[in-house]
Every structure is written in structure tokens, then in C-alpha cells.
Scaffold this motif. Structure first.
Motif, PDB file in Angstrom:
ATOM      1  N   LEU A  82       1.125  -0.946   0.027  1.00  0.00           N
ATOM      2  CA  LEU A  82       0.303  -0.145   0.286  1.00  0.00           C
ATOM      3  C   LEU A  82       0.835   0.843  -0.288  1.00  0.00           C
ATOM      4  CD1 LEU A  82      -2.066  -0.987   2.699  1.00  0.00           C
ATOM      5  CD2 LEU A  82      -2.977  -0.806   0.201  1.00  0.00           C
ATOM      6  N   GLY A  83       0.675   2.403  -0.450  1.00  0.00           N
ATOM      7  CA  GLY A  83       1.174   3.782  -0.618  1.00  0.00           C
ATOM      8  C   GLY A  83       0.119   4.810  -0.696  1.00  0.00           C
ATOM      9  N   LEU A  84       0.441   5.947  -0.480  1.00  0.00           N
ATOM     10  CA  LEU A  84      -0.251   6.560  -0.272  1.00  0.00           C
ATOM     11  C   LEU A  84      -0.655   7.102  -1.637  1.00  0.00           C
ATOM     12  CD1 LEU A  84       0.331   8.762   3.494  1.00  0.00           C
ATOM     13  CD2 LEU A  84      -1.623   6.954   2.053  1.00  0.00           C
ATOM     14  N   PHE A  85      -1.897   7.276  -2.419  1.00  0.00           N
ATOM     15  CA  PHE A  85      -2.046   8.645  -3.974  1.00  0.00           C
ATOM     16  C   PHE A  85      -2.513   9.378  -3.548  1.00  0.00           C
ATOM     17  CE2 PHE A  85      -0.708   4.071  -3.510  1.00  0.00           C
ATOM     18  CZ  PHE A  85       0.708   3.714  -5.017  1.00  0.00           C
ATOM     19  N   VAL A  86      -2.508  10.251  -4.999  1.00  0.00           N
ATOM     20  CA  VAL A  86      -3.789  11.076  -4.970  1.00  0.00           C
ATOM     21  C   VAL A  86      -4.948  10.679  -5.256  1.00  0.00           C
ATOM     22  CG1 VAL A  86      -4.011  13.006  -6.403  1.00  0.00           C
ATOM     23  CG2 VAL A  86      -1.877  13.082  -5.588  1.00  0.00           C
ATOM     24  N   ASN A  87      -5.949  11.537  -5.031  1.00  0.00           N
ATOM     25  CA  ASN A  87      -7.634  10.809  -4.940  1.00  0.00           C
ATOM     26  C   ASN A  87      -8.058  11.752  -5.613  1.00  0.00           C
ATOM     27  OD1 ASN A  87      -8.327  12.687  -2.996  1.00  0.00           O
ATOM     28  ND2 ASN A  87      -8.691  10.762  -1.828  1.00  0.00           N
TER      29      ASN A  87
ATOM     30  N   PRO B 121     -13.043   4.117   0.954  1.00  0.00           N
ATOM     31  CA  PRO B 121     -12.921   3.774  -0.658  1.00  0.00           C
ATOM     32  C   PRO B 121     -12.822   4.468  -1.699  1.00  0.00           C
ATOM     33  CG  PRO B 121     -14.948   3.776   0.196  1.00  0.00           C
ATOM     34  CD  PRO B 121     -14.464   4.020   1.576  1.00  0.00           C
ATOM     35  N   TRP B 122     -11.517   4.524  -2.252  1.00  0.00           N
ATOM     36  CA  TRP B 122     -11.744   5.138  -3.627  1.00  0.00           C
ATOM     37  C   TRP B 122     -11.466   3.812  -4.497  1.00  0.00           C
ATOM     38  CZ3 TRP B 122      -7.434   5.781  -6.943  1.00  0.00           C
ATOM     39  CH2 TRP B 122      -7.505   7.195  -7.927  1.00  0.00           C
ATOM     40  N   ILE B 123     -12.203   4.774  -5.700  1.00  0.00           N
ATOM     41  CA  ILE B 123     -12.109   3.783  -7.041  1.00  0.00           C
ATOM     42  C   ILE B 123     -11.440   4.153  -8.002  1.00  0.00           C
ATOM     43  CG2 ILE B 123     -13.491   1.941  -8.614  1.00  0.00           C
ATOM     44  CD1 ILE B 123     -15.125   1.955  -6.441  1.00  0.00           C
ATOM     45  N   GLU B 124     -10.470   4.110  -8.786  1.00  0.00           N
ATOM     46  CA  GLU B 124     -10.007   5.063  -9.866  1.00  0.00           C
ATOM     47  C   GLU B 124     -10.465   4.680 -11.072  1.00  0.00           C
ATOM     48  OE1 GLU B 124      -5.873   6.224 -11.852  1.00  0.00           O
ATOM     49  OE2 GLU B 124      -6.064   4.228 -11.808  1.00  0.00           O
ATOM     50  N   VAL B 125     -11.587   5.899 -12.186  1.00  0.00           N
ATOM     51  CA  VAL B 125     -12.771   5.509 -12.883  1.00  0.00           C
ATOM     52  C   VAL B 125     -12.114   6.019 -14.212  1.00  0.00           C
ATOM     53  CG1 VAL B 125     -14.673   6.475 -13.609  1.00  0.00           C
ATOM     54  CG2 VAL B 125     -14.035   6.349 -11.040  1.00  0.00           C
ATOM     55  N   ASN B 126     -11.153   4.747 -14.832  1.00  0.00           N
ATOM     56  CA  ASN B 126     -10.682   5.445 -16.312  1.00  0.00           C
ATOM     57  C   ASN B 126     -11.401   4.801 -17.108  1.00  0.00           C
ATOM     58  OD1 ASN B 126      -9.275   8.028 -15.546  1.00  0.00           O
ATOM     59  ND2 ASN B 126      -7.784   7.107 -14.281  1.00  0.00           N
ATOM     60  N   THR B 127     -11.652   3.893 -17.123  1.00  0.00           N
ATOM     61  CA  THR B 127     -11.870   2.431 -17.501  1.00  0.00           C
ATOM     62  C   THR B 127     -13.470   1.480 -17.294  1.00  0.00           C
ATOM     63  OG1 THR B 127     -10.833   0.042 -16.206  1.00  0.00           O
ATOM     64  CG2 THR B 127      -9.645   1.419 -17.499  1.00  0.00           C
TER      65      THR B 127
END
Length: 179
Positions: A95-100, A155-161
């Protein structure tokens, strides 16, 4: 007020286009990327704003623990200051800290950045280069700007696909069902 971003020069390009719509007395700007806003929690956003007011960094970023993709990682010290920014290495599944997708910038920094890239563009024929917010933050970090991170517990979900979009839709449907 609305500002239209027509030339698709990246998400920082959209921020720069919007600067003309910002009140001339504004000292900070809150940026929330549209495909990330569904995962925000009002209490967390308020807490981030309070921390920004208390700490007065040049830049504040909301971060989330994440393992997907080869994303830029932000390393914080105990006082939440960004002390290192690095690319995730191949095969590293920790796990890492990423921009959301949530940022607070000093308007002055954005104005200075506008001048900096204006000068570069006058010397460079490639004026339509895409500029990302993360690239901007990394550049400002290298220039010694104070950057603080606020860790989201949501919770965070990237929305690119399409797969990510379905996952996000399912999440939103469950959230509405639970509330």
C-alpha cells in the motif's frame, strides 16, 4: 461561474483555464476532480480544509491508500508534510499513499506557475503539451514548496476504464442503499 477547458491540455491545463473565473480576492482554490468526487466524505473534506487553514501549506493534497497502477507515491512525515515523492517500482504491491483527486492550492503559486509556463511556451513551439496536476505538484515539491497530505479513510476507485466505471457504479449503488 464556469470556465470551459477546450484544448485538453491536461487536468492542470483545466485549472489554469479556470483561473480567469476565480474571484480576484481569492487566496486559495479547492480543486476536486469530477470523476473522484463521488467518493468524498463531507466530514473528511471539512477536516482537510481545517488542516489547511491551520498548517497554511502552499499545497494540500488528499491521499488514499492504494495498490493499483504505477502511480506516484507520496511519503509523509509525522506532521503530514510530504517529504518524498516517488514512482511505484515494478512488482511492489505494498500500500502506498496516492492522490485521489482533491487539492488545495495557493492562488499565488498557480499565478507563478502560469508565468513560468508562459515563459517556457514563448521559447517552445510545443504549446499544447499536456500538463498534469501531479506533474505540477512534483515540480513545486522540487522547488521547495510546502506540501501537506491529508489521508482519506474512504474507499476510492479510479474511474478511467469501463471495468473501473462499473466498480464505481456498484459502490455508489451500495452507498445509496445503505443510507
Amino acid at each position: 461561474k464556469f470556465a470551459e477547458h477546450k484544448d485538453f491540455t491536461g487536468n492542470m491545463g483545466a485549472v489554469l483555464d479556470a483561473m480567469s473565473s476565480i474571484d480576484s480576492n481569492a487566496t486559495e482554490v479547492l480543486i476536486i476532480q469530477g470523476d473522484d468526487c463521488v467518493f468524498l466524505d463531507e466530514k473528511e473534506l471539512r477536516k482537510m480544509l481545517e488542516e489547511y487553514e491551520m498548517l497554511q501549506p502552499d499545497i494540500s493534497i488528499m491521499l488514499t491508500k492504494h495498490t493499483d497502477r504505477n502511480r506516484t507515491r507520496f511519503i509523509l512525515n509525522d506532521s503530514k508534510k510530504v517529504v518524498e515523492i516517488r514512482k511505484r517500482e515494478e512488482g511492489d504491491d505494498t500500500l502506498g499513499l496516492f492522490v485521489n483527486g482533491v487539492f488545495i492550492f495557493s492562488v499565488q503559486i498557480i499565478k507563478e506557475y502560469l508565468e513560468k509556463i508562459k515563459d517556457k511556451n514563448e521559447d517552445n513551439a510545443d504549446k499544447e503539451k499536456e500538463v498534469g496536476i501531479i506533474d505540477f505538484i512534483v515540480e513545486e515539491f522540487k522547488d521547495g514548496r510546502s506540501i501537506f497530505g491529508f489521508e482519506s479513510k474512504q474507499p476510492w476507485i479510479e474511474v478511467n476504464t469501463n471495468v473501473q466505471l462499473k466498480k464505481a457504479r456498484d459502490f455508489v449503488a451500495r452507498r445509496k442503499f445503505m443510507s
